[in-house]
Design an enzyme around this catalytic site. Structure first.
Site, PDB file in Angstrom:
ATOM      1  N   CYS A  36     -11.235   2.760  -0.422  1.00  0.00           N
ATOM      2  CA  CYS A  36      -9.925   3.178   0.088  1.00  0.00           C
ATOM      3  C   CYS A  36      -9.635   2.245   1.252  1.00  0.00           C
ATOM      4  CB  CYS A  36      -9.977   4.626   0.566  1.00  0.00           C
ATOM      5  SG  CYS A  36      -8.440   5.144   1.371  1.00  0.00           S
TER       6      CYS A  36
ATOM      7  N   GLU B 148      -5.104   8.370   9.291  1.00  0.00           N
ATOM      8  CA  GLU B 148      -3.668   8.162   9.508  1.00  0.00           C
ATOM      9  C   GLU B 148      -3.206   8.899  10.776  1.00  0.00           C
ATOM     10  OE1 GLU B 148      -0.509   6.330   7.248  1.00  0.00           O
ATOM     11  OE2 GLU B 148      -2.303   6.912   6.213  1.00  0.00           O
TER      12      GLU B 148
ATOM     13  N   HIS C 122      -8.048   2.623   3.837  1.00  0.00           N
ATOM     14  CA  HIS C 122      -8.086   3.233   5.169  1.00  0.00           C
ATOM     15  C   HIS C 122      -9.509   3.176   5.764  1.00  0.00           C
ATOM     16  CE1 HIS C 122      -4.256   5.044   4.098  1.00  0.00           C
ATOM     17  NE2 HIS C 122      -4.149   5.552   5.301  1.00  0.00           N
TER      18      HIS C 122
ATOM     19  N   CYS D  91      -4.231  -1.173  -2.071  1.00  0.00           N
ATOM     20  CA  CYS D  91      -4.426   0.275  -2.148  1.00  0.00           C
ATOM     21  C   CYS D  91      -5.329   0.516  -3.354  1.00  0.00           C
ATOM     22  CB  CYS D  91      -3.071   0.944  -2.348  1.00  0.00           C
ATOM     23  SG  CYS D  91      -3.166   2.705  -2.713  1.00  0.00           S
TER      24      CYS D  91
ATOM     25  N   ASP E  94       0.868  -1.180   0.000  1.00  0.00           N
ATOM     26  CA  ASP E  94       0.000   0.000   0.000  1.00  0.00           C
ATOM     27  C   ASP E  94       0.903   1.229   0.000  1.00  0.00           C
ATOM     28  OD1 ASP E  94      -2.347   1.646   0.365  1.00  0.00           O
ATOM     29  OD2 ASP E  94      -1.850   1.810   2.482  1.00  0.00           O
ATOM     30  N   SER E  95       0.299   2.390  -0.176  1.00  0.00           N
ATOM     31  CA  SER E  95       1.053   3.637  -0.099  1.00  0.00           C
ATOM     32  C   SER E  95       1.571   3.869   1.319  1.00  0.00           C
ATOM     33  CB  SER E  95       0.144   4.799  -0.481  1.00  0.00           C
ATOM     34  OG  SER E  95      -1.003   4.766   0.339  1.00  0.00           O
TER      35      SER E  95
END
Ligand code: DGL
Length: 275
Positions: A194, A162, A196, A82, A19-20
């Site tokens: 996403c 995050e 997240h 991602c 993932d990023s």
């Protein structure tokens, strides 16, 4: 005999996930729950975070580097955990892995959503890169031309998560602000596009008061991967699971946030594969 040996060895090789940053740990966590015997190697490109704000070419170039790194770790499959990277992962990205299957996080969701009545409206939220790629519309409309899809870029959500703003006044305000957009009016289902977002699933559900079906993307992806590994006879039968986590740029805060995402204490190791 040769084939038996091949599978005997391959089954023990790890699942590569990237993932990023650490958002893909929600997918790694779901894979760990569904497939507790599997070894996992995770790479978070924290140096180039957020991918959602980067160009298609930049994201493709980062993804290729990471795939090459995961191949050196003998991953039996690679999961692009991602949405932003998945949305631009065309053949120029996936072809570099030759004999190793590369999975994105979009196709499992498309397969799940294809079971939903075409009368229902589908909402999609994600980063700017994912939403501007139009990949969900494209794939869903390919299956059903009349499918009604309403997409909205929600770029503040990933950095907010995050930074650990989850279930707080400020995060609920940002979530409500996005979800009340006329762009998402009258949706029946919402795709969290996403990696997240599974972490704010409860707040999103609370906002909709159960009037919208919030699609649990992490578990859908994990079950899809489990099925594919089973079909390819690549499931690890031995309970030897080992997890290794790498990032391109280490910070203490990432290590702390990573605990929320993976639901256990993990040690992130910095490995720069970009220079
Ligand atoms: N995890 C990324 C995704 O699923 C979002 C974070 C970023 O912009 O890099 O799109």
């Amino acid at each position: 005999m040769v084939l038996f040996l091949y599978f005997y060895i391959m089954k023990k090789y790890p699942i590569g996930i990237f993932d990023s940053g650490i958002g893909g740990l929600t997918i790694a966590n779901a894979i760990k729950s569904v497939l507790p015997n599997e070894n996992i190697i995770y790479y978070g490109d924290t140096e180039h975070l957020p991918y959602g704000e980067k160009s298609k070419e930049a994201i493709q170039s980062f993804s290729k580097r990471i795939i090459r790194f995961l191949l050196t770790k003998r991953c039996k499959i690679i999961v692009i955990a991602c949405n932003s990277a998945s949305s631009v992962a065309d053949e120029s990205v996936t072809n570099i892995a030759c004999n190793t299957s590369i999975f994105n996080v979009i196709d499992p969701i498309i397969a799940e959503v294809s079971k939903i009545s075409t009368k229902d409206n589908i909402g999609v939220i994600g980063t700017k890169a994912t939403i501007s790629s139009g990949i969900y519309e494209e794939k869903l409309k390919k299956l059903c031309r009349n499918r009604k899809i309403k997409s909205l870029a929600t770029p503040l959500l990933a950095p907010m998560i995050e930074e650990g703003f989850i279930n707080e006044e400020i995060s609920n305000t940002i979530i409500a602000n996005y979800l009340s957009s006329t762009q998402l009016k009258n949706i029946n289902h919402l795709i969290l596009a996403c990696t997240h977002y599974p972490l704010i699933q409860q707040e999103i559900k609370k906002y909709y008061r159960n009037n919208v079906n919030v699609i649990d993307s992490a578990n859908i992806v994990a079950n899809y991967i489990a099925k594919k590994l089973e079909e390819d006879n690549l499931l690890n039968n031995e309970k030897l699971s080992e997890y290794n986590f790498y990032v391109s740029n280490y910070t203490d805060s990432f290590e702390k946030s990573a605990r929320f995402f993976f639901e256990e204490v993990i040690k992130l190791e910095q490995v720069n594969i970009f220079s």
